[in-house]
Design a protein around this motif. Sequence first.
Motif, PDB file in Angstrom:
ATOM      1  N   HIS A 121     -40.841 -12.274  60.049  1.00  0.00           N
ATOM      2  CA  HIS A 121     -40.353 -12.984  61.237  1.00  0.00           C
ATOM      3  C   HIS A 121     -40.278 -12.044  62.435  1.00  0.00           C
ATOM      4  O   HIS A 121     -40.681 -12.413  63.541  1.00  0.00           O
ATOM      5  CB  HIS A 121     -38.978 -13.606  60.974  1.00  0.00           C
ATOM      6  N   THR A 155     -34.316 -17.794  55.560  1.00  0.00           N
ATOM      7  CA  THR A 155     -33.414 -17.289  56.599  1.00  0.00           C
ATOM      8  C   THR A 155     -32.018 -17.895  56.492  1.00  0.00           C
ATOM      9  O   THR A 155     -31.023 -17.185  56.639  1.00  0.00           O
ATOM     10  CB  THR A 155     -34.012 -17.590  57.990  1.00  0.00           C
ATOM     11  N   THR A 207     -34.381 -20.492  61.309  1.00  0.00           N
ATOM     12  CA  THR A 207     -34.169 -21.761  60.599  1.00  0.00           C
ATOM     13  C   THR A 207     -34.944 -21.951  59.306  1.00  0.00           C
ATOM     14  O   THR A 207     -34.746 -22.970  58.644  1.00  0.00           O
ATOM     15  CB  THR A 207     -34.516 -22.940  61.527  1.00  0.00           C
ATOM     16  N   ASP A 208     -35.824 -21.045  58.927  1.00  0.00           N
ATOM     17  CA  ASP A 208     -36.596 -21.342  57.710  1.00  0.00           C
ATOM     18  C   ASP A 208     -35.711 -21.275  56.462  1.00  0.00           C
ATOM     19  O   ASP A 208     -34.564 -20.825  56.506  1.00  0.00           O
ATOM     20  CB  ASP A 208     -37.860 -20.474  57.626  1.00  0.00           C
ATOM     21  N   LYS A 209     -36.233 -21.755  55.333  1.00  0.00           N
ATOM     22  CA  LYS A 209     -35.413 -21.923  54.125  1.00  0.00           C
ATOM     23  C   LYS A 209     -34.866 -20.602  53.565  1.00  0.00           C
ATOM     24  O   LYS A 209     -33.801 -20.591  52.956  1.00  0.00           O
ATOM     25  CB  LYS A 209     -36.194 -22.665  53.050  1.00  0.00           C
ATOM     26  N   GLY A 227     -38.449 -20.090  63.869  1.00  0.00           N
ATOM     27  CA  GLY A 227     -38.701 -19.839  62.454  1.00  0.00           C
ATOM     28  C   GLY A 227     -37.799 -18.750  61.893  1.00  0.00           C
ATOM     29  O   GLY A 227     -37.314 -18.843  60.761  1.00  0.00           O
TER      30      GLY A 227
END
Length: 190
Positions: A145, A171, A167-169, A164
């Motif tokens: 990231h 993170t 908010t990604d799974k 990203g």
Amino acid sequence: MHTPHEQSTSTETSGRNCLPGSFRKPKINDRFNNSVYFVCTHHPAGALPLAVWITSQWTMTKKKQCPERLQNVLPPHAFGGRGPKAGPQIFMTDDDSGQRGALSDIWKDALLLLCTFHFLQAVWRWLFNSNNNINKEDRQHLMGHFQKLVFSTSEKEFLSAAEGALTDKITVKYPNYQEYVKRSLKRQQE
């Protein structure tokens, strides 16, 4: 013999860009426990040293004294003809707030940029710091990231990478990482 501060086509970049960095000698065989600190500029032949400081203490006082003393010994044509009082236009540094503060106090008009390599190195160290409780298998993903943020080529790409990174799974499993990302995003101009 020419000094790096003399004005010529190959060294006038010293008036624009300076890269301060330090080298900490290993304690083995160093009975005086000194640090060596370089200020370089880029050159077709590689890094060109403009100044070297050797000190046994790297305190805030020393961080400010070294550039002040440098101003007093440099010739009037230093920094590609800009002179020692004007200094360089740009400093690219690692993330040492004391160093950055001292440089901006001495050369107020210089733009301070954060070195991409050192920034990403600091992120990697943060991810590996056991106090941050980042699972080993997630570190590379989270590092990706920051790489996307740093190497974005447009504002749209940067904003997408920032979203990203927050908010990604993977993170969302790490609120401390999300806070680290938010703090880093505030420094995007550096």
